[in-house]
Design a protein around this motif. Structure first.
Motif, PDB file in Angstrom:
ATOM      1  N   MET A 256     -57.989  20.080 102.206  1.00  0.00           N
ATOM      2  CA  MET A 256     -58.953  21.849 101.635  1.00  0.00           C
ATOM      3  C   MET A 256     -59.664  21.121 101.580  1.00  0.00           C
ATOM      4  SD  MET A 256     -57.282  22.894  98.208  1.00  0.00           S
ATOM      5  CE  MET A 256     -55.862  22.263  98.548  1.00  0.00           C
ATOM      6  N   HIS A 257     -60.996  21.989 101.398  1.00  0.00           N
ATOM      7  CA  HIS A 257     -62.098  21.711 101.741  1.00  0.00           C
ATOM      8  C   HIS A 257     -62.908  21.056  99.554  1.00  0.00           C
ATOM      9  CE1 HIS A 257     -63.628  23.443 104.941  1.00  0.00           C
ATOM     10  NE2 HIS A 257     -64.423  22.378 105.346  1.00  0.00           N
ATOM     11  N   ASN A 258     -63.586  20.333  99.470  1.00  0.00           N
ATOM     12  CA  ASN A 258     -63.434  20.191  97.918  1.00  0.00           C
ATOM     13  C   ASN A 258     -64.594  21.261  97.133  1.00  0.00           C
ATOM     14  OD1 ASN A 258     -62.779  19.086  95.170  1.00  0.00           O
ATOM     15  ND2 ASN A 258     -64.334  17.596  95.678  1.00  0.00           N
ATOM     16  N   PHE A 259     -64.408  21.745  95.815  1.00  0.00           N
ATOM     17  CA  PHE A 259     -65.105  22.538  95.097  1.00  0.00           C
ATOM     18  C   PHE A 259     -65.317  21.579  93.459  1.00  0.00           C
ATOM     19  CE2 PHE A 259     -60.113  23.441  95.535  1.00  0.00           C
ATOM     20  CZ  PHE A 259     -60.159  23.963  94.357  1.00  0.00           C
ATOM     21  N   ASP A 260     -65.926  23.038  92.889  1.00  0.00           N
ATOM     22  CA  ASP A 260     -65.789  22.900  91.470  1.00  0.00           C
ATOM     23  C   ASP A 260     -64.627  23.688  90.723  1.00  0.00           C
ATOM     24  OD1 ASP A 260     -67.924  20.655  91.280  1.00  0.00           O
ATOM     25  OD2 ASP A 260     -69.378  22.196  91.660  1.00  0.00           O
ATOM     26  N   PHE A 261     -64.637  22.885  90.144  1.00  0.00           N
ATOM     27  CA  PHE A 261     -63.027  23.584  88.973  1.00  0.00           C
ATOM     28  C   PHE A 261     -63.761  23.914  87.740  1.00  0.00           C
ATOM     29  CE2 PHE A 261     -59.483  25.145  86.808  1.00  0.00           C
ATOM     30  CZ  PHE A 261     -58.486  24.826  87.872  1.00  0.00           C
ATOM     31  N   VAL A 262     -63.461  25.716  87.801  1.00  0.00           N
ATOM     32  CA  VAL A 262     -63.493  25.951  86.179  1.00  0.00           C
ATOM     33  C   VAL A 262     -62.759  27.092  85.536  1.00  0.00           C
ATOM     34  CG1 VAL A 262     -66.281  25.374  86.680  1.00  0.00           C
ATOM     35  CG2 VAL A 262     -64.964  27.603  86.747  1.00  0.00           C
ATOM     36  N   LYS A 263     -62.105  26.875  84.509  1.00  0.00           N
ATOM     37  CA  LYS A 263     -61.372  27.362  83.668  1.00  0.00           C
ATOM     38  C   LYS A 263     -61.519  28.267  82.334  1.00  0.00           C
ATOM     39  CE  LYS A 263     -56.480  27.194  83.209  1.00  0.00           C
ATOM     40  NZ  LYS A 263     -54.863  26.592  82.986  1.00  0.00           N
ATOM     41  N   PRO A 264     -62.545  29.015  82.715  1.00  0.00           N
ATOM     42  CA  PRO A 264     -62.867  29.606  81.630  1.00  0.00           C
ATOM     43  C   PRO A 264     -61.705  30.528  80.543  1.00  0.00           C
ATOM     44  CG  PRO A 264     -63.097  31.284  83.844  1.00  0.00           C
ATOM     45  CD  PRO A 264     -62.565  30.255  83.585  1.00  0.00           C
ATOM     46  N   SER A 265     -62.145  30.509  79.202  1.00  0.00           N
ATOM     47  CA  SER A 265     -61.182  30.792  78.159  1.00  0.00           C
ATOM     48  C   SER A 265     -61.185  32.810  77.793  1.00  0.00           C
ATOM     49  CB  SER A 265     -61.064  30.360  77.020  1.00  0.00           C
ATOM     50  OG  SER A 265     -63.011  30.322  76.389  1.00  0.00           O
ATOM     51  N   THR A 266     -62.831  32.618  78.631  1.00  0.00           N
ATOM     52  CA  THR A 266     -62.831  34.738  78.336  1.00  0.00           C
ATOM     53  C   THR A 266     -63.347  35.324  79.140  1.00  0.00           C
ATOM     54  OG1 THR A 266     -65.514  33.949  78.127  1.00  0.00           O
ATOM     55  CG2 THR A 266     -64.138  33.847  75.522  1.00  0.00           C
TER      56      THR A 266
ATOM     57  N   ALA B 256     -65.358  34.160  82.931  1.00  0.00           N
ATOM     58  CA  ALA B 256     -65.064  33.760  83.636  1.00  0.00           C
ATOM     59  C   ALA B 256     -66.775  34.819  85.263  1.00  0.00           C
ATOM     60  CB  ALA B 256     -63.892  34.933  83.893  1.00  0.00           C
ATOM     61  N   VAL B 257     -66.279  36.226  84.637  1.00  0.00           N
ATOM     62  CA  VAL B 257     -67.428  36.625  84.900  1.00  0.00           C
ATOM     63  C   VAL B 257     -69.298  36.206  85.344  1.00  0.00           C
ATOM     64  CG1 VAL B 257     -69.079  38.494  85.123  1.00  0.00           C
ATOM     65  CG2 VAL B 257     -66.976  39.005  84.605  1.00  0.00           C
ATOM     66  N   ALA B 258     -69.398  35.200  84.317  1.00  0.00           N
ATOM     67  CA  ALA B 258     -70.724  34.768  84.718  1.00  0.00           C
ATOM     68  C   ALA B 258     -70.104  33.102  85.820  1.00  0.00           C
ATOM     69  CB  ALA B 258     -70.804  34.146  83.196  1.00  0.00           C
ATOM     70  N   ALA B 259     -68.998  32.839  85.425  1.00  0.00           N
ATOM     71  CA  ALA B 259     -68.921  31.504  86.465  1.00  0.00           C
ATOM     72  C   ALA B 259     -68.812  32.206  88.092  1.00  0.00           C
ATOM     73  CB  ALA B 259     -67.245  30.921  86.569  1.00  0.00           C
ATOM     74  N   LEU B 260     -68.530  33.512  87.792  1.00  0.00           N
ATOM     75  CA  LEU B 260     -68.557  34.567  89.281  1.00  0.00           C
ATOM     76  C   LEU B 260     -69.975  35.041  90.017  1.00  0.00           C
ATOM     77  CD1 LEU B 260     -64.529  35.896  88.883  1.00  0.00           C
ATOM     78  CD2 LEU B 260     -65.061  34.011  90.463  1.00  0.00           C
ATOM     79  N   SER B 261     -70.272  34.479  88.979  1.00  0.00           N
ATOM     80  CA  SER B 261     -71.729  34.912  89.527  1.00  0.00           C
ATOM     81  C   SER B 261     -72.216  34.449  90.197  1.00  0.00           C
ATOM     82  CB  SER B 261     -73.015  35.313  88.424  1.00  0.00           C
ATOM     83  OG  SER B 261     -72.753  34.381  88.037  1.00  0.00           O
ATOM     84  N   HIS B 262     -71.657  33.338  90.464  1.00  0.00           N
ATOM     85  CA  HIS B 262     -72.658  31.836  91.399  1.00  0.00           C
ATOM     86  C   HIS B 262     -72.106  31.584  92.844  1.00  0.00           C
ATOM     87  CE1 HIS B 262     -72.548  29.689  87.762  1.00  0.00           C
ATOM     88  NE2 HIS B 262     -73.837  30.204  87.567  1.00  0.00           N
ATOM     89  N   GLU B 263     -72.872  32.060  93.763  1.00  0.00           N
ATOM     90  CA  GLU B 263     -72.780  31.921  95.193  1.00  0.00           C
ATOM     91  C   GLU B 263     -71.628  30.696  95.581  1.00  0.00           C
ATOM     92  OE1 GLU B 263     -75.137  32.711  97.215  1.00  0.00           O
ATOM     93  OE2 GLU B 263     -73.819  32.433  98.992  1.00  0.00           O
TER      94      GLU B 263
END
Lengths: 262, 789, 161
Positions: free
Chosen positions: A1-11, A15-22
């Motif tokens: 698979m293609h690579n990606f940055d992995f983030v695991k928010p706790s609130t 998560a909403v902030a992280a998902l706002s990125h392109e």
């Protein structure tokens, strides 16, 4: 698979902030998304895991019925919803296999809206409410055709509220290879009437069978559906079943679900 | 009282300990320092002309070492075919080139076009997307009948899609036609034997290594027969002499035929390692396996059975189209011919048999042997048409079979399809089956099902299998390009322990345990003193490997032969040490004695003397105790059996549930009953899988619709019942030293017709008498359509 | 690359991982623990099943960063402390519950998870629980028998040697 940055928010807010990125995409268990990514059919730049968010976990009774955190694994729902909504618990306990049920979540299933997934039938038949980070969405408005929902980009399902019926049952007929629903029918009887939702059968994804609802609201018995006709025109045709076969299953399973609901 | 060791004991498997603790060593577990990773770019269209391959952007990507295309393989041979079939008109089959990487054209989805080799697998996959490939898609031909009636040519240079048109027994054709004219009754059945995918749980892997200073190549590969790979790849593809090519097949995670063949990926990694001077590894994903492993079955057949007024079978006539796919896989041509036509007599004394087989090229993945290979296809059509005839005639399928069985006193029995059955007793297995499956109680059970709204049915099938294909001089005349012997070296060490190097290969069969049981029994030492080594061409004699239920019957016989040489020599040494006549020496329980005396020497006394030959007849005998034997069987072995299946059909959904499955097999003598039962269980699940679940389907454009476990239904634990298996009706093989017959494929051969016959029986009992046949898999949808459609 | 730490079979381990690194790759390639096998890419076959915090998961369908800090158990950690086979492993050997051995690690891990949840399952419960573990060799007969035997139930009435 293609690579990606992995983030695991706790609130949820993180998560909403992280998902706002392109190019960011939510991962909620990944039991469907990860195989898709292996085929390189999905290539997020950032993957935002929702399973570390405590406020999206758990099963509890509350206003309007049974509240299920969107990141709750199927295995937990199968265990913890049993006392309150046994038909829903049984549905959760029949998804995939035990290892898949330990990772897959209700939110992931609903966001994907696979036409053969089990959960959409429970949500639609229960008239459940989808709660997101910004709003609530009625089940009847949520499902908009296979793999299509009312969710906006970056919107996260945080929980689902299931009104608890007087009687209900889910009967699934397995697709023999994937063990997804070749057809599955969820019947739920409420004081205000009966709701019947069908998954696996239609090209348009999960749908309500209104004729059956009317017949069952008048007479909640397996025989009540025997005289009804189920159109096969919009049914799925694939290796595992013709449209006519699926239409037949809808009738047979509805009748069996009514019998199982008692 | 069951034995606790030696031949006939259910000895627990020694190999299990490593597998149960995660210490198995499969090919993908092998990583060589400095290794590179290969990713194959495969055709996404079934048929097309390659216009352009541009690798420049990909080669500039991080970690990429080289992108290979067919241009890097000029001067390399094609993947060879191991069997040549001759058509009815005397012409050899058409044999198109099968290049390692596609040359000019792609011919099936999955045909390899280019390979990216990079430092990591992810880098190779990432770079693969940057390889620019321009293909002009051509119309694909998928349907076999269309392919031979002027459909698009899969191989332009051979001018036809008809690989061969084989008739057997051609000399009998007129007599068969005549018998049909005189028949009192003729039953005709058109059927499909569905294409299957072997899907061993371990996907294929190949690791190539090359030692520049010595020119030594090593290939680690998931193979059932490493020596065959060494011969085919070395001699025909890469021109590497055997002494410079070592092929190792370590622990192999199942094969079922799909790991017999020499595949392009093996040649690729071997050659690429030489070119790049670094080890190169390729690991198939499951998705890749679906479009690159040779597949199985895929026959379209019309079978006709002629009967006289007394219901004796008088003749059998069959016409089959057999799908070869886009290229000829290693043994593909012999499967629908010599492994299929020769089995059409079944258990019956049908005097006249004729079959015509047309092998066809299509734009689909190549087809070759899959567990049973030709014999399940023969058995299915025969056992279905007999059931159908019984129904048409209104007689019991059990009694119709019994009436037409070859009788126990007729062995050895010359069939009208070339082979001679050495032993058998079909009545005995039938009686055993009816007893074990409580056939007498069936009607009561059927009534009980009916009361619950379900339809119960019983299906019977008999099978015979010719396995341990041989002898080499005969198969050579039939077109084989290989011998079919087996080899073993028995090395007795100085202190008495034994290492056996066998050409057979174990990929689940448990040879490490069973072969040691045989040696233990023959010499009278504990099995723990015997180790079995296999899978490495550098230490074992040229062997032909494991397939076609041949390992014990052929490989075990080679080992017995070598062990007998050891025993003979050991007796000479014992005679010398005990100053007795060799003829008076007896070996029992690991001790050498002189008949009529109390003289005795232990096994270790003799082995020590052989290697420390101080008191030894050096003038007449060499020291040491090591022997090699090659065994070339004089005939096949003929396991046979009776299989019974009881099903329940849900008339509302068409769902079939198998309630019980009983197998009464004749495998001759049995070395390890536990392992034999396990082989039958596994075969049954695969046969039930074919009958009820598995189906490899291409659409009209040659796209694979069942390309993953999401659509190709593998049997799961809840699809099958506990089986009842028995092998007490044994008629030992008369021509191998152990009296054994093959057991590996039986379950997959006999079970599909038993299941389908049971479903048809259930439907007829339920009043659905218009249903005369349902093609496999008898899925819920198909059963429901047959009932209500 | 991100550094990931976790406990595997009681031992603290760490290694570098990309976002896309799966738990199965981390175990096999990162840690050289090759007992966990990869048999498919659609999360169907179960050869890769391991336990994460006591629960069976398919390690080929979990990103390693998603389970950083977890307690992971693999087939390499299933034997008794003295190296002898555990009850489940021993039952698989005693009842010939494996042939080629490739699906076996996942089968053992799923069987262990089942018996933890349900110490005396019925035949039907065993079969249903193992639906996510595909075996191509055994026809499941002896696997189901082994799991029932490991649960302490009498399997002597079940057919065959």
């Amino acid at each position: 698979m293609h690579n990606f940055d992995f983030v695991k928010p706790s609130t949820i807010a993180e998560a909403v902030a992280a998902l706002s990125h392109e190019g960011a995409q939510a991962l909620s268990g990944g039991q469907t998304l990860i195989p898709t990514m292996k085929q390189r059919l999905a290539a997020p730049a950032t993957l935002v895991s929702l399973t570390g968010i405590a406020e999206m976990q758990g099963v509890c009774l509350g206003d309007g019925g049974l509240h299920i955190g969107a990141a709750t694994p199927h295995a937990t729902v199968a265990r913890e919803a049993k006392a309150h909504y046994p038909a829903l618990a049984k549905l959760a306990g029949g998804i995939g296999d035990p290892a898949v049920r330990n990772k897959g979540t209700v939110g992931g299933s609903l966001a994907n809206n696979d036409p053969a997934a089990c959960y959409p039938s429970a949500v639609l038949a229960s008239g459940a409410t989808i709660v997101t980070n910004t709003r609530t969405i009625a089940a009847d408005d949520y499902f908009q055709g296979m793999f299509t929902t009312a969710l906006h980009d970056g919107e996260i399902i945080t929980s689902v509220v299931f009104p608890i019926p007087e009687k209900a049952a889910y009967v699934k007929f397995d697709q023999p290879a994937s063990r997804f629903a070749l057809t599955g029918v969820f019947v739920a009887k409420y004081a205000g009437g009966v709701r019947v939702a069908v998954t696996g059968a239609s090209q348009d994804g999960v749908f309500r069978w209104h004729e059956a609802e009317a017949a069952l609201s008048a007479n909640f018995s397996p025989a009540a559906v025997s005289g009804l006709a189920m159109e096969s025109r919009h049914m799925i045709a694939d290796l595992h079943g013709t449209p006519a076969y699926r239409a037949n299953l809808v009738k047979v399973l509805t009748s069996r679900a009514v019998a199982a609901a008692g | 009282m069951p034995k606790d060791g030696g031949i006939g004991a259910s000895t627990k498997r020694r190999e299990d300990v490593r597998f149960l603790t995660g210490k198995g060593r499969y090919t993908d577990d092998i990583n060589i320092r400095g290794q590179l990773y290969a990713h194959f770019i495969r055709s996404q269209v079934a048929h097309g002309t390659i216009r352009k391959i541009d690798t420049r952007d990909a080669e500039a990507m991080p970690g990429v070492v080289k992108v290979f295309t067919s241009a890097d393989f000029t001067g390399v041979g094609g993947i060879p075919t191991g069997w040549q079939v001759t058509s009815r008109d005397g012409q050899p089959m058409l044999e198109p080139k099968h290049p390692v990487l596609a040359e000019g054209k792609v011919r099936h989805v999955g045909d390899p076009i280019a390979v990216v080799v990079a430092e990591t697998l992810d880098q190779a996959r990432d770079a693969a997307e940057a390889v620019e490939i321009d293909i002009d898609e051509l119309p694909a031909v998928v349907d076999m009948k269309a392919a031979v009636k002027g459909g698009p040519l899969v191989h332009d240079e051979i001018g036809s899609n008809l690989c061969y048109d084989w008739g057997f027994v051609e000399e009998n054709k007129a007599a068969v036609d005549e018998a049909f004219k005189k028949a009192a009754h003729v039953t005709t059945l058109d059927l499909v034997n569905n294409r299957l995918i072997a899907n061993p749980m371990e996907p294929r892997v190949a690791v190539g290594d090359y030692e520049d200073h010595s020119g030594q190549h090593t290939l680690y590969t998931t193979s059932q027969n490493p020596h065959v790979i060494r011969l085919l790849m070395g001699a025909f593809v890469l021109a590497i002499p055997e002494h410079k090519l070592r092929v190792v097949a370590p622990d192999v995670g199942g094969g079922f035929g799909s790991k017999i063949y020499h595949y392009a990926e093996e040649a690729f990694v071997t050659k690429a390692a030489q070119i790049l001077k670094r080890p190169v590894k390729w690991t198939s994903s499951r998705s890749e396996a679906f479009i690159s492993d040779a597949q199985g079955r895929d026959h379209l057949t019309r079978i006709q059975l002629a009967l006289d007024a007394d219901h004796n079978f008088t003749a059998l006539r069959c016409e089959t189209y057999a799908n070869m796919g886009a290229y000829l896989s290693t043994f593909a041509p012999c499967i629908p011919t010599w492994l299929h036509g020769t089995l059409l007599a079944g258990n019956y004394k049908t005097p006249l048999v004729y079959t015509n087989v047309k092998a066809v090229f299509t734009n689909t993945v190549p087809v070759d042997a899959y567990r049973g290979a030709g014999r399940p296809e023969a058995t299915f059509q025969l056992e279905r048409v007999i059931d159908m005839a019984a129904r048409e005639l209104g007689v019991s399928p059990v009694e119709l079979r019994r009436k037409n069985f070859i009788q126990p006193d007729q062995f050895p029995y010359q069939t009208p399809v070339a082979v001679v059955y050495d032993t058998g007793n079909y009545q005995a297995t039938l009686d055993k089956l009816l007893d074990l499956s409580d056939h007498a109680g069936f009607e009561a059970r059927a009534a009980e099902s009916k009361a619950r709204g379900k339809l119960r049915g019983f299906g019977l099938a008999h099978y015979i299998e010719a396995c341990g294909i041989a002898p080499s001089n005969l198969v050579g005349q039939l077109g084989a390009r290989a011998g079919l012997y087996e080899s073993a070296t028995v090395r007795v060490n100085a202190t008495g322990s034994i290492t056996v190097f066998t050409g057979s290969h174990s990929h689940g069969q448990g040879h490490e345990t069973t072969f040691a049981q045989v040696i233990s029994e023959m010499i009278g030492i504990d099995a723990s003193q015997v180790d079995i080594v296999h899978g490495d061409t550098s230490n074992s004699p040229m062997g032909m490997g494991t397939y076609g239920s041949r390992s014990l019957a052929v490989g075990g016989s080679a080992m017995v032969k070598a062990t007998n040489k050891i025993i003979n020599k050991a007796k000479k040494i014992a005679a010398h040490l005990m100053e007795a006549s060799e003829a008076d020496i007896e070996l029992k329980g690991g001790k050498f004695t002189v008949a009529g005396t109390d003289k005795e020497k232990s096994w270790v006394d003799i082995t020590l003397a052989a290697y420390v030959p101080h008191n030894y007849p050096l003038e007449s005998m060499e020291p040491g105790l090591e022997e090699t034997a090659f065994y070339d069987p004089s005939n096949f072995t003929y396991p046979a059996g009776a299989y019974g299946c009881e099903v329940e059909v849900d008339p509302d959904t068409g769902k079939v549930t198998i309630l019980s499955f009983t197998a009464a097999d004749d495998f001759g003598n049995v070395v390890n009953p536990m392992i034999v039962a396990g082989q039958v269980h596994g075969g049954l699940a695969q046969g039930i899988g074919q009958a009820m679940l598995e189906n490899c389907v291409f659409d009209e454009n040659g796209q694979l619709l069942s390309g993953s476990f999401m659509d190709y239904a593998m049997p799961r634990a809840d699809d099958v019942p506990f089986y009842s298996v028995d092998h007490s009706c044994a008629t030992p093989c008369t021509h191998n030293p152990l009296g054994v017959k093959g057991c590996g494929e039986a379950g997959a051969i006999g079970s599909p017709p038993a299941v389908v016959n049971a479903v048809l029986d259930a439907l007829h009992r339920g009043g659905f008498t218009h249903v005369t046949h349902i093609d496999m898999p008898v899925s819920p949808s198909r059963v429901w359509q047959a009932m209500h459609g | 690359m991100t550094k990931v730490s976790m406990t595997v079979n009681g031992r603290t381990v760490s290694g570098e991982a990309e976002g896309r690194t799966l738990l199965s790759s981390f175990l096999r390639e990162g840690l050289g623990m090759t007992g966990t096998h990869i048999g498919c890419d659609t999360s169907q076959c179960g050869a890769c099943v391991v336990h994460v915090n006591g629960q069976a998961v398919k390690s080929c369908t979990v990103f390693v960063q998603d389970v950083a800090g977890s307690d992971v158990r693999t087939i390499e950690g299933m034997a008794n402390a003295d190296g002898s086979l555990s009850v489940i492993q021993q039952a698989f050997q005693d009842h010939h519950g494996l042939q080629c051995g490739f699906c076996t690690p996942g089968m053992v891990m799923s069987a262990a998870a089942l018996l933890k949840e349900n110490p005396t399952p019925t035949e039907s419960e065993v079969r249903h629980y193992l639906e996510g573990n595909i075996c191509r060799c055994t026809g499941y007969h002896n696997i189901v028998k082994a799991v029932l035997a490991a649960s302490g139930q009498d399997v002597s009435k079940i057919a065959a040697e």
